[in-house]
Design an enzyme around this catalytic site. Sequence first.
Site, PDB file in Angstrom:
ATOM      1  N   GLU A  74      -5.179   3.439 -10.273  1.00 52.22           N
ATOM      2  CA  GLU A  74      -5.751   2.102 -10.043  1.00 52.22           C
ATOM      3  C   GLU A  74      -6.881   1.837 -11.033  1.00 52.22           C
ATOM      4  OE1 GLU A  74      -6.244   2.971  -5.523  1.00 52.22           O
ATOM      5  OE2 GLU A  74      -6.082   0.794  -5.759  1.00 52.22           O
TER       6      GLU A  74
ATOM      7  N   CYS B  95       0.828  -1.219   0.000  1.00 50.11           N
ATOM      8  CA  CYS B  95       0.000   0.000   0.000  1.00 50.11           C
ATOM      9  C   CYS B  95       0.854   1.257   0.000  1.00 50.11           C
ATOM     10  CB  CYS B  95      -0.926  -0.009   1.212  1.00 50.11           C
ATOM     11  SG  CYS B  95      -1.924   1.488   1.355  1.00 50.11           S
TER      12      CYS B  95
ATOM     13  N   ARG C  67      -0.160   4.763   2.997  1.00 50.59           N
ATOM     14  CA  ARG C  67      -0.177   4.501   4.430  1.00 50.59           C
ATOM     15  C   ARG C  67       0.087   5.703   5.328  1.00 50.59           C
ATOM     16  NH1 ARG C  67       3.822  -0.442   4.640  1.00 50.59           N
ATOM     17  NH2 ARG C  67       4.288   0.099   2.474  1.00 50.59           N
TER      18      ARG C  67
ATOM     19  N   TRP D  91      -9.301   5.515  -0.044  1.00 53.80           N
ATOM     20  CA  TRP D  91      -9.835   6.157  -1.242  1.00 53.80           C
ATOM     21  C   TRP D  91      -8.956   5.760  -2.410  1.00 53.80           C
ATOM     22  CZ3 TRP D  91      -8.373   9.453   2.964  1.00 53.80           C
ATOM     23  CH2 TRP D  91      -7.075   9.941   2.876  1.00 53.80           C
TER      24      TRP D  91
HETATM   25  N1  ARG Z   1      -6.608  -1.613  -6.881  1.00 58.70           N
HETATM   26  C1  ARG Z   1      -7.871  -1.999  -6.320  1.00 58.70           C
HETATM   27  C2  ARG Z   1      -8.995  -1.530  -7.240  1.00 58.70           C
HETATM   28  O1  ARG Z   1      -8.788  -0.875  -8.185  1.00 58.70           O
HETATM   29  C3  ARG Z   1      -8.084  -1.436  -4.950  1.00 58.70           C
HETATM   30  C4  ARG Z   1      -6.996  -1.695  -3.935  1.00 58.70           C
HETATM   31  C5  ARG Z   1      -7.057  -0.767  -2.732  1.00 58.70           C
HETATM   32  N2  ARG Z   1      -6.910   0.606  -3.138  1.00 58.70           N
HETATM   33  C6  ARG Z   1      -6.997   1.667  -2.344  1.00 58.70           C
HETATM   34  N3  ARG Z   1      -6.857   2.845  -2.869  1.00 58.70           N
HETATM   35  N4  ARG Z   1      -7.226   1.541  -1.055  1.00 58.70           N
HETATM   36  O2  ARG Z   1     -10.140  -1.752  -7.025  1.00 58.70           O
END
Ligand code: ARG
Length: 368
Positions: free
Chosen positions: A252, A74, A77, A247
């Site tokens: 991602e 992560c 953090r 968030w």
């Molecule tokens: N990468 C994952 C997704 O796109 C989520 C993982 C956790 N991501 C976060 N920003 N807490 O769904």
Amino acid sequence: MRTWIKSLRPFETHTDVREAERFIRLFHAENPGGGVNARLRDVAREIARRGTYTHTGEELEFGARVAWRNSNRCIGRLYWKSLKVRDRRDVTGAEGVAVECVAHLREATGDGRIRPVITVFPPDAPGRPAPRVLNEQLIRYAGYRRADGSVAGDPRYVAFTALARELGWRGGGGRFDVLPLIVDPGTGGGPLLGNLPGDAVLEVPIAHPEFAWFAELGLRWHAVPAISNLCLEIGGVCYPCAPFNGWYMGAEIGARNLADADRYDQLPVVAARLGLDTSTERSLWRDHALVELNVAVLHSFAAAGVTMTDHHTESSRFLTHLAREEKAGRTCPADWSWIVPPISGGVTPVFHRYYDNPTLTPNFVPRH
Ligand code: ARG
């Protein structure tokens, strides 16, 4: 036998007393004041008597926050101390779990100002397995395999979607159908299917700040990533059902969920609309399309008033976090291959160094 039976597991719930002791010492080292020796004695006695022990509310809250702090994949953090812990260890049935997952989403989502939240359900007790959510995340989109082999929706969830349908869920066959929760009650009964009410699932339609045609692609994504299939492990106790969320970082969605060839695979679509030369890799059409897709994701979340960070900001925050941890005398475990963003890695500062990466507990671990 139905497929979901695969999730049934043997129950090794006996708590390792040394793991318990290590955690209790950590708790007291970082939260001075209480009597560590008295607590250690009580914990050892409880484990001897019933094979496991019960965390205090403070221990649970600290344990959950440190599990985040120790999550080596992560990048986000820096704010680990702000994790809101919903102690729901008193919830028993599958319905109760579903209801509390919905409440979790409402609390985490708010009006778009996302809060990091974890809801902790009961651990397995010896001989009495606790309920658990089978979904990988609380909110995900269905994937339907078409006759020609292609997929409508998210290809990652084709198997899960098939399972939900087998259990009676009526999926609409769309590209962004929110999957139902599937809760294994743990008691040996059949799984519970729970639809997420629309008002608990905030979504953002994706548009581009300059290209009006972008909205026509019909892309959208949910506001809250809430991982629900990992065990929260604290002091030798495993909480198999402990969904947590932060968030999103734009990449991602923009560089993975919507871009990966085995997910929504949108780069060829975006490139075509941009009129790029896709006949040669050397035109860097993939890279151009990727950047515009990520611009669109960041722009859309901001326009909708939904919390989202970008990978440049998050990379420098992560290095701040690392420095803070070092100053506190702690090692910050980090997995380079997960920390470095999936777009423009080399222009973020996290790329240009290596990290210590010991496995520390508390942590979030795959269920066994
Ligand atoms: N990468 C994952 C997704 O796109 C989520 C993982 C956790 N991501 C976060 N920003 N807490 O769904």
